[in-house]
Design an enzyme around this catalytic site. Structure first.
Site, mmCIF file in Angstrom:
data_model
loop_
_atom_site.group_PDB
_atom_site.id
_atom_site.type_symbol
_atom_site.label_atom_id
_atom_site.label_comp_id
_atom_site.label_asym_id
_atom_site.label_seq_id
_atom_site.Cartn_x
_atom_site.Cartn_y
_atom_site.Cartn_z
ATOM 1 N N ASP A 12 0.828 -1.139 -0.203
ATOM 2 C CA ASP A 12 0.138 -0.008 -0.061
ATOM 3 C C ASP A 12 0.797 1.285 0.177
ATOM 4 O O ASP A 12 2.242 1.198 -0.094
ATOM 5 C CB ASP A 12 -1.062 -0.242 1.101
ATOM 6 C CG ASP A 12 -0.505 0.356 2.615
ATOM 7 O OD1 ASP A 12 0.831 0.395 2.567
ATOM 8 O OD2 ASP A 12 -1.046 0.227 3.456
ATOM 9 N N CYS A 69 2.732 -3.256 3.818
ATOM 10 C CA CYS A 69 2.154 -2.240 4.306
ATOM 11 C C CYS A 69 2.767 -1.600 5.365
ATOM 12 O O CYS A 69 4.112 -1.839 5.952
ATOM 13 C CB CYS A 69 0.636 -2.717 4.564
ATOM 14 S SG CYS A 69 0.195 -3.688 6.135
ATOM 15 N N THR A 71 2.561 -1.933 9.125
ATOM 16 C CA THR A 71 2.768 -3.059 9.721
ATOM 17 C C THR A 71 3.143 -4.472 9.015
ATOM 18 O O THR A 71 3.653 -5.188 9.857
ATOM 19 C CB THR A 71 1.655 -3.369 10.745
ATOM 20 O OG1 THR A 71 0.585 -3.613 10.132
ATOM 21 C CG2 THR A 71 1.348 -2.112 11.496
ATOM 22 N N HIS A 102 9.094 -24.799 7.703
ATOM 23 C CA HIS A 102 7.992 -25.437 8.407
ATOM 24 C C HIS A 102 6.904 -25.245 7.961
ATOM 25 O O HIS A 102 6.044 -26.154 8.174
ATOM 26 C CB HIS A 102 8.376 -25.059 10.015
ATOM 27 C CG HIS A 102 9.486 -26.005 10.550
ATOM 28 N ND1 HIS A 102 9.463 -25.769 11.915
ATOM 29 C CD2 HIS A 102 10.462 -26.377 10.182
ATOM 30 C CE1 HIS A 102 10.698 -26.657 12.217
ATOM 31 N NE2 HIS A 102 11.365 -26.854 11.289
ATOM 32 N N HIS A 137 6.174 -32.064 8.784
ATOM 33 C CA HIS A 137 5.664 -30.321 8.291
ATOM 34 C C HIS A 137 4.475 -30.380 7.292
ATOM 35 O O HIS A 137 3.579 -29.461 7.351
ATOM 36 C CB HIS A 137 6.763 -29.569 8.000
ATOM 37 C CG HIS A 137 7.783 -29.450 9.300
ATOM 38 N ND1 HIS A 137 7.489 -28.843 10.618
ATOM 39 C CD2 HIS A 137 9.109 -29.816 9.337
ATOM 40 C CE1 HIS A 137 8.498 -29.136 11.387
ATOM 41 N NE2 HIS A 137 9.623 -29.691 10.337
HETATM 42 C C1 RB5 Z 1 -2.147 2.516 6.395
HETATM 43 O O1 RB5 Z 1 -2.212 3.790 7.336
HETATM 44 C C2 RB5 Z 1 -1.920 1.173 7.508
HETATM 45 O O2 RB5 Z 1 -2.931 1.120 8.146
HETATM 46 C C3 RB5 Z 1 -1.702 0.424 6.722
HETATM 47 O O3 RB5 Z 1 -0.247 0.402 6.079
HETATM 48 C C4 RB5 Z 1 -1.053 -1.221 7.502
HETATM 49 O O4 RB5 Z 1 -0.334 -0.874 8.422
HETATM 50 C C5 RB5 Z 1 -2.235 -1.974 7.723
HETATM 51 O O5 RB5 Z 1 -2.423 -3.156 8.445
#
Ligand code: RB5
Length: 149
Positions: A12, A69, A71, A102, A137
Protein backbone atom coordinates in the site's frame (compact mmCIF):
# COMPACT_ATOMS: atom_id res chain seq x y z
CA UNK A 1 16.30 -26.21 -18.48
CA UNK A 2 16.38 -23.20 -16.17
CA UNK A 3 13.13 -22.59 -14.32
CA UNK A 4 12.00 -19.00 -14.32
CA UNK A 5 11.80 -17.78 -10.75
CA UNK A 6 9.01 -15.23 -10.73
CA UNK A 7 8.08 -13.22 -7.64
CA UNK A 8 5.20 -10.78 -7.24
CA UNK A 9 5.59 -7.62 -5.17
CA UNK A 10 2.91 -5.27 -3.94
CA UNK A 11 2.22 -2.82 -1.12
CA UNK A 12 0.00 0.00 0.00
CA UNK A 13 1.03 3.65 0.16
CA UNK A 14 2.92 3.16 3.44
CA UNK A 15 5.58 1.00 1.80
CA UNK A 16 6.23 2.36 -1.68
CA UNK A 17 9.88 3.22 -1.04
CA UNK A 18 10.75 -0.01 0.73
CA UNK A 19 8.99 -1.98 -2.02
CA UNK A 20 11.24 -0.34 -4.62
CA UNK A 21 14.36 -1.19 -2.60
CA UNK A 22 13.20 -4.79 -2.28
CA UNK A 23 12.32 -5.00 -5.98
CA UNK A 24 15.85 -4.00 -6.99
CA UNK A 25 17.42 -6.37 -4.50
CA UNK A 26 15.31 -9.36 -5.49
CA UNK A 27 15.97 -8.70 -9.18
CA UNK A 28 19.70 -8.64 -8.44
CA UNK A 29 19.30 -12.05 -6.81
CA UNK A 30 18.10 -13.39 -10.16
CA UNK A 31 14.34 -13.29 -9.73
CA UNK A 32 11.93 -12.09 -12.38
CA UNK A 33 10.10 -9.45 -10.32
CA UNK A 34 6.46 -8.68 -11.11
CA UNK A 35 5.84 -5.41 -9.29
CA UNK A 36 2.09 -4.77 -9.44
CA UNK A 37 2.24 -1.43 -7.68
CA UNK A 38 0.82 0.93 -6.69
CA UNK A 39 3.21 3.46 -8.19
CA UNK A 40 2.23 6.62 -6.29
CA UNK A 41 2.13 7.34 -2.57
CA UNK A 42 -1.54 8.34 -2.75
CA UNK A 43 -3.51 6.75 0.09
CA UNK A 44 -4.90 3.37 -0.92
CA UNK A 45 -6.45 0.25 0.59
CA UNK A 46 -4.09 -2.59 1.51
CA UNK A 47 -6.64 -5.45 1.08
CA UNK A 48 -6.91 -5.03 -2.68
CA UNK A 49 -3.13 -5.02 -3.11
CA UNK A 50 -2.68 -8.04 -0.86
CA UNK A 51 -5.38 -9.96 -2.68
CA UNK A 52 -4.06 -9.02 -6.12
CA UNK A 53 -0.59 -10.29 -5.24
CA UNK A 54 -2.01 -13.43 -3.62
CA UNK A 55 -3.96 -14.27 -6.77
CA UNK A 56 -0.72 -14.17 -8.79
CA UNK A 57 0.76 -16.77 -6.47
CA UNK A 58 -2.36 -18.90 -6.08
CA UNK A 59 -2.75 -19.07 -9.88
CA UNK A 60 0.84 -20.27 -10.31
CA UNK A 61 1.86 -17.21 -12.31
CA UNK A 62 4.40 -16.41 -9.57
CA UNK A 63 6.09 -18.90 -7.26
CA UNK A 64 6.41 -16.48 -4.35
CA UNK A 65 5.14 -13.09 -3.25
CA UNK A 66 6.30 -10.27 -1.00
CA UNK A 67 3.76 -7.74 0.23
CA UNK A 68 4.15 -4.69 2.41
CA UNK A 69 2.05 -2.20 4.32
CA UNK A 70 2.73 -0.10 7.42
CA UNK A 71 2.78 -3.05 9.80
CA UNK A 72 2.61 -5.91 7.32
CA UNK A 73 -0.37 -7.22 9.28
CA UNK A 74 -3.33 -5.96 7.29
CA UNK A 75 -1.97 -6.94 3.91
CA UNK A 76 -1.00 -10.36 5.28
CA UNK A 77 -4.55 -10.91 6.54
CA UNK A 78 -5.96 -10.03 3.12
CA UNK A 79 -3.53 -12.34 1.29
CA UNK A 80 -4.31 -15.27 3.56
CA UNK A 81 -7.99 -15.11 2.56
CA UNK A 82 -7.00 -16.40 -0.88
CA UNK A 83 -7.13 -20.21 -1.04
CA UNK A 84 -3.68 -21.73 -1.26
CA UNK A 85 -1.85 -18.76 0.26
CA UNK A 86 0.31 -19.11 3.33
CA UNK A 87 1.67 -15.71 4.27
CA UNK A 88 3.47 -14.65 7.44
CA UNK A 89 4.59 -11.27 8.70
CA UNK A 90 8.26 -11.24 9.61
CA UNK A 91 10.38 -8.71 11.45
CA UNK A 92 13.33 -11.08 11.97
CA UNK A 93 15.37 -13.44 9.82
CA UNK A 94 14.72 -16.56 11.92
CA UNK A 95 10.96 -16.31 11.34
CA UNK A 96 11.51 -15.57 7.66
CA UNK A 97 13.50 -18.78 7.29
CA UNK A 98 11.13 -20.88 9.37
CA UNK A 99 7.91 -19.86 7.65
CA UNK A 100 9.29 -21.52 4.54
CA UNK A 101 11.11 -24.41 6.23
CA UNK A 102 8.18 -25.48 8.43
CA UNK A 103 5.07 -23.71 7.10
CA UNK A 104 5.83 -23.79 3.35
CA UNK A 105 4.90 -20.11 3.18
CA UNK A 106 4.51 -18.84 -0.36
CA UNK A 107 4.23 -15.18 0.64
CA UNK A 108 6.09 -12.92 3.00
CA UNK A 109 4.68 -9.74 4.52
CA UNK A 110 6.85 -6.95 5.95
CA UNK A 111 5.91 -3.81 7.86
CA UNK A 112 7.62 -0.78 6.36
CA UNK A 113 6.96 1.17 9.58
CA UNK A 114 8.40 -1.66 11.67
CA UNK A 115 11.75 -2.56 10.11
CA UNK A 116 14.38 -0.51 8.30
CA UNK A 117 15.55 -1.25 4.78
CA UNK A 118 18.70 -3.11 5.87
CA UNK A 119 16.84 -5.58 8.05
CA UNK A 120 14.05 -5.89 5.48
CA UNK A 121 16.55 -7.03 2.85
CA UNK A 122 18.05 -9.58 5.25
CA UNK A 123 14.53 -10.87 5.96
CA UNK A 124 13.84 -11.16 2.24
CA UNK A 125 17.10 -13.03 1.65
CA UNK A 126 16.38 -15.45 4.50
CA UNK A 127 12.91 -16.12 3.11
CA UNK A 128 14.14 -16.70 -0.45
CA UNK A 129 17.06 -18.92 0.55
CA UNK A 130 15.04 -21.29 2.73
CA UNK A 131 13.33 -24.47 1.52
CA UNK A 132 10.40 -26.46 2.86
CA UNK A 133 11.51 -29.44 4.93
CA UNK A 134 8.41 -31.55 4.22
CA UNK A 135 7.88 -34.70 6.33
CA UNK A 136 5.87 -34.05 9.47
CA UNK A 137 5.62 -30.40 8.46
CA UNK A 138 3.78 -31.39 5.28
CA UNK A 139 1.10 -33.10 7.37
CA UNK A 140 0.62 -29.92 9.38
CA UNK A 141 0.61 -27.65 6.35
CA UNK A 142 -2.08 -29.86 4.82
CA UNK A 143 -4.12 -29.36 8.00
CA UNK A 144 -4.03 -25.59 7.45
CA UNK A 145 -5.96 -26.27 4.25
CA UNK A 146 -8.91 -27.70 6.14
CA UNK A 147 -8.31 -31.23 7.43
CA UNK A 148 -7.87 -31.31 11.23
CA UNK A 149 -7.18 -35.07 11.39
C1 RB5 B 1 -2.06 2.59 6.57
O1 RB5 B 1 -2.07 3.77 7.33
C2 RB5 B 1 -1.89 1.38 7.49
O2 RB5 B 1 -3.03 1.17 8.23
C3 RB5 B 1 -1.54 0.16 6.67
O3 RB5 B 1 -0.38 0.40 5.94
C4 RB5 B 1 -1.24 -1.12 7.45
O4 RB5 B 1 -0.34 -0.89 8.47
C5 RB5 B 1 -2.41 -1.91 7.88
O5 RB5 B 1 -2.27 -3.05 8.37
Amino acid sequence: MTMIKRLVLSSDHAAIELRRVIADHVANLGWDVVDIGPTTSESTHYPKHGQAAALRVASGDCQLGIILCGTGQGIMMAANKVVGIRCGVCSDTFSARMIRAHNDANMLAIGARVVGAGLALDIVEAFLAATFEGGRHATRVDMIGGSQD
